[in-house]
Scaffold this active site. Structure first.
Site, PDB file in Angstrom:
ATOM      1  N   SER A 142      36.962  85.942 100.905  1.00 34.76           N
ATOM      2  CA  SER A 142      37.763  86.895 100.134  1.00 34.76           C
ATOM      3  C   SER A 142      36.786  87.711  99.306  1.00 34.76           C
ATOM      4  O   SER A 142      35.635  87.296  99.119  1.00 34.76           O
ATOM      5  CB  SER A 142      38.696  86.107  99.208  1.00 34.76           C
ATOM      6  N   TYR A 155      40.686  79.172  93.341  1.00 36.47           N
ATOM      7  CA  TYR A 155      40.567  80.065  94.510  1.00 36.47           C
ATOM      8  C   TYR A 155      39.186  80.722  94.536  1.00 36.47           C
ATOM      9  O   TYR A 155      38.504  80.737  95.568  1.00 36.47           O
ATOM     10  CB  TYR A 155      41.668  81.128  94.437  1.00 36.47           C
ATOM     11  N   LYS A 159      36.413  80.043  97.373  1.00 38.64           N
ATOM     12  CA  LYS A 159      35.955  81.141  98.237  1.00 38.64           C
ATOM     13  C   LYS A 159      34.452  81.367  98.075  1.00 38.64           C
ATOM     14  O   LYS A 159      33.773  81.720  99.050  1.00 38.64           O
ATOM     15  CB  LYS A 159      36.747  82.418  97.945  1.00 38.64           C
TER      16      LYS A 159
HETATM   17  P1  NAD Z   1      49.782  83.390 104.671  1.00 37.22           P
HETATM   18  O1  NAD Z   1      50.471  82.634 103.607  1.00 37.22           O
HETATM   19  O2  NAD Z   1      50.470  84.542 105.315  1.00 37.22           O
HETATM   20  O3  NAD Z   1      49.305  82.401 105.838  1.00 37.22           O
HETATM   21  C1  NAD Z   1      48.669  81.190 105.566  1.00 37.22           C
HETATM   22  C2  NAD Z   1      48.960  80.212 106.672  1.00 37.22           C
HETATM   23  O4  NAD Z   1      48.221  79.002 106.396  1.00 37.22           O
HETATM   24  C3  NAD Z   1      50.447  79.803 106.775  1.00 37.22           C
HETATM   25  O5  NAD Z   1      50.882  79.892 108.128  1.00 37.22           O
HETATM   26  C4  NAD Z   1      50.463  78.370 106.275  1.00 37.22           C
HETATM   27  O6  NAD Z   1      51.464  77.555 106.896  1.00 37.22           O
HETATM   28  C5  NAD Z   1      49.057  77.905 106.657  1.00 37.22           C
HETATM   29  N1  NAD Z   1      48.622  76.744 105.865  1.00 37.22           N
HETATM   30  C6  NAD Z   1      48.713  76.570 104.526  1.00 37.22           C
HETATM   31  N2  NAD Z   1      48.237  75.354 104.185  1.00 37.22           N
HETATM   32  C7  NAD Z   1      47.816  74.772 105.328  1.00 37.22           C
HETATM   33  C8  NAD Z   1      47.222  73.518 105.636  1.00 37.22           C
HETATM   34  N3  NAD Z   1      46.991  72.611 104.678  1.00 37.22           N
HETATM   35  N4  NAD Z   1      46.906  73.252 106.934  1.00 37.22           N
HETATM   36  C9  NAD Z   1      47.159  74.150 107.905  1.00 37.22           C
HETATM   37  N5  NAD Z   1      47.737  75.343 107.683  1.00 37.22           N
HETATM   38  C10 NAD Z   1      48.059  75.650 106.404  1.00 37.22           C
HETATM   39  O7  NAD Z   1      48.395  83.841 104.002  1.00 37.22           O
HETATM   40  P2  NAD Z   1      47.288  84.929 104.412  1.00 37.22           P
HETATM   41  O8  NAD Z   1      47.318  85.979 103.367  1.00 37.22           O
HETATM   42  O9  NAD Z   1      47.384  85.294 105.838  1.00 37.22           O
HETATM   43  O10 NAD Z   1      45.971  84.067 104.132  1.00 37.22           O
HETATM   44  C11 NAD Z   1      45.114  83.605 105.160  1.00 37.22           C
HETATM   45  C12 NAD Z   1      43.731  83.431 104.585  1.00 37.22           C
HETATM   46  O11 NAD Z   1      43.245  84.700 104.141  1.00 37.22           O
HETATM   47  C13 NAD Z   1      43.638  82.490 103.373  1.00 37.22           C
HETATM   48  O12 NAD Z   1      42.471  81.710 103.466  1.00 37.22           O
HETATM   49  C14 NAD Z   1      43.541  83.448 102.220  1.00 37.22           C
HETATM   50  O13 NAD Z   1      42.896  82.873 101.109  1.00 37.22           O
HETATM   51  C15 NAD Z   1      42.726  84.562 102.839  1.00 37.22           C
HETATM   52  N6  NAD Z   1      42.801  85.836 102.152  1.00 37.22           N
HETATM   53  C16 NAD Z   1      43.984  86.476 102.007  1.00 37.22           C
HETATM   54  C17 NAD Z   1      44.015  87.687 101.338  1.00 37.22           C
HETATM   55  C18 NAD Z   1      45.298  88.432 101.133  1.00 37.22           C
HETATM   56  O14 NAD Z   1      45.279  89.388 100.349  1.00 37.22           O
HETATM   57  N7  NAD Z   1      46.377  88.106 101.811  1.00 37.22           N
HETATM   58  C19 NAD Z   1      42.840  88.253 100.836  1.00 37.22           C
HETATM   59  C20 NAD Z   1      41.646  87.570 101.009  1.00 37.22           C
HETATM   60  C21 NAD Z   1      41.630  86.360 101.681  1.00 37.22           C
END
Ligand code: NAD
Length: 260
Positions: A142, A155, A159
């Site tokens: 991130s 977080y 990260k």
């Molecule tokens: P999201 O909530 O849409 O998807 C996350 C998925 O992870 C879900 O399907 C959930 O069921 C699964 N999950 C959660 N805990 C779990 C576990 N213990 N074991 C297996 N699966 C699990 O979120 P997203 O925004 O797509 O996030 C995905 C990644 O991207 C994360 O690591 C998040 O930190 C990172 N990220 C997101 C953003 C953002 O702005 N959305 C920005 C930077 C980084």
């Protein structure tokens, strides 16, 4: 011939958001994503969506913090396809609170999903990658791998930690043709972010519109959200690399929120 023809890719958290987009994009280029997620129903739906478009995909139930479930998901993948070429360690959650109020249980839960999850899935896949002398590992970092924000202590800690893990793997994996990199997105409007908008508004005592404009997108160069497609572009770049020239690196995908 497509970039990922026949490549088997475990993508954790691929039932939703960024992980789902990565799975769809890998499949569109001939890859076989293994949708590894806590939510098996949603994982099955993602796999069905890919199959309906003529691709192949495999849904597995996996809590990335549970070593036995991770080992089983990897073993089931090996039993079905005989190899794992790519790991995208992406599953994650967000919990926002100031440090002074942060419940210890939530601190541990968040660190466990992001860091234990990355470690356990990496360890389980590496055995097979080392044997095959091929592996491309991409961690979902991130902008918070490089930068901090209020309310996000575990977080930001997790990260940043992924960059360390990735650099060690880059060194250990090189002799086995295994590369390791981190992709660092800015804010993307997935369920993880939609949930945070009202939570941050309540914590910071500002409106939801102000959270978007003055917190989330304040430091971007153009006031734009990053998209799941933008993130998938960077992940697929590292996942397709023909050798380990790109290893131990991190790519920020954030409309200039963070410049390195
Ligand atoms: P999201 O909530 O849409 O998807 C996350 C998925 O992870 C879900 O399907 C959930 O069921 C699964 N999950 C959660 N805990 C779990 C576990 N213990 N074991 C297996 N699966 C699990 O979120 P997203 O925004 O797509 O996030 C995905 C990644 O991207 C994360 O690591 C998040 O930190 C990172 N990220 C997101 C953003 C953002 O702005 N959305 C920005 C930077 C980084």
């Amino acid at each position: 011939m497509s970039r990922f023809d026949g490549r088997v890719a475990i993508v954790t958290g691929a039932a939703s958001g960024i992980g789902k987009e990565i799975a769809l994009r890998l499949a569109a280029e001939g890859g076989i994503p293994v949708i590894a997620d806590l939510n098996l129903d949603a994982a099955n739906k993602t796999a069905a969506e890919i199959k309906a478009k003529g691709g192949d995909a495999f849904a597995v139930a996996m809590n990335v913090t549970d070593e036995a479930e991770v080992e089983k998901g990897v073993a089931d993948t090996i039993a079905k396809y005989g190899k794992i070429d790519i790991l995208v360690s992406n599953a994650g959650i967000q919990i926002v609170k100031p440090i002074v109020d942060f419940p210890f249980a939530d601190w541990k839960k968040l660190l466990s999903i992001h860091l234990d999850g990355a470690f356990l899935t990496t360890k389980a896949c590496l055995k097979h990658m080392y044997k095959a002398k091929y592996g491309r590992v991409v961690y979902m970092g991130s902008v918070h791998s490089k930068e901090a924000s209020k309310l996000k202590a575990p977080y930001v800690t997790a990260k940043h930690g992924l960059i360390g893990l990735s650099k060690v793997l880059a060194k250990e994996g090189a002799e086995f043709n295994v590369s390791s990199n981190v992709v660092c997105p800015g804010f993307v409007r997935t369920p993880l972010v939609e949930k945070q908008i009202p939570e941050q508004a309540a914590e910071l005592k500002i409106s939801e519109a102000d959270v978007i404009k003055n917190v989330m997108l304040k430091d971007t160069i153009d006031g734009q959200f990053t998209t799941t497609d933008d993130v998938a572009d960077a992940v697929l770049f590292y996942a397709a690399a023909r050798n380990t020239v790109h290893s131990g690196q991190s790519a920020v995908v954030s409309h200039g929120w963070f410049m390195q």
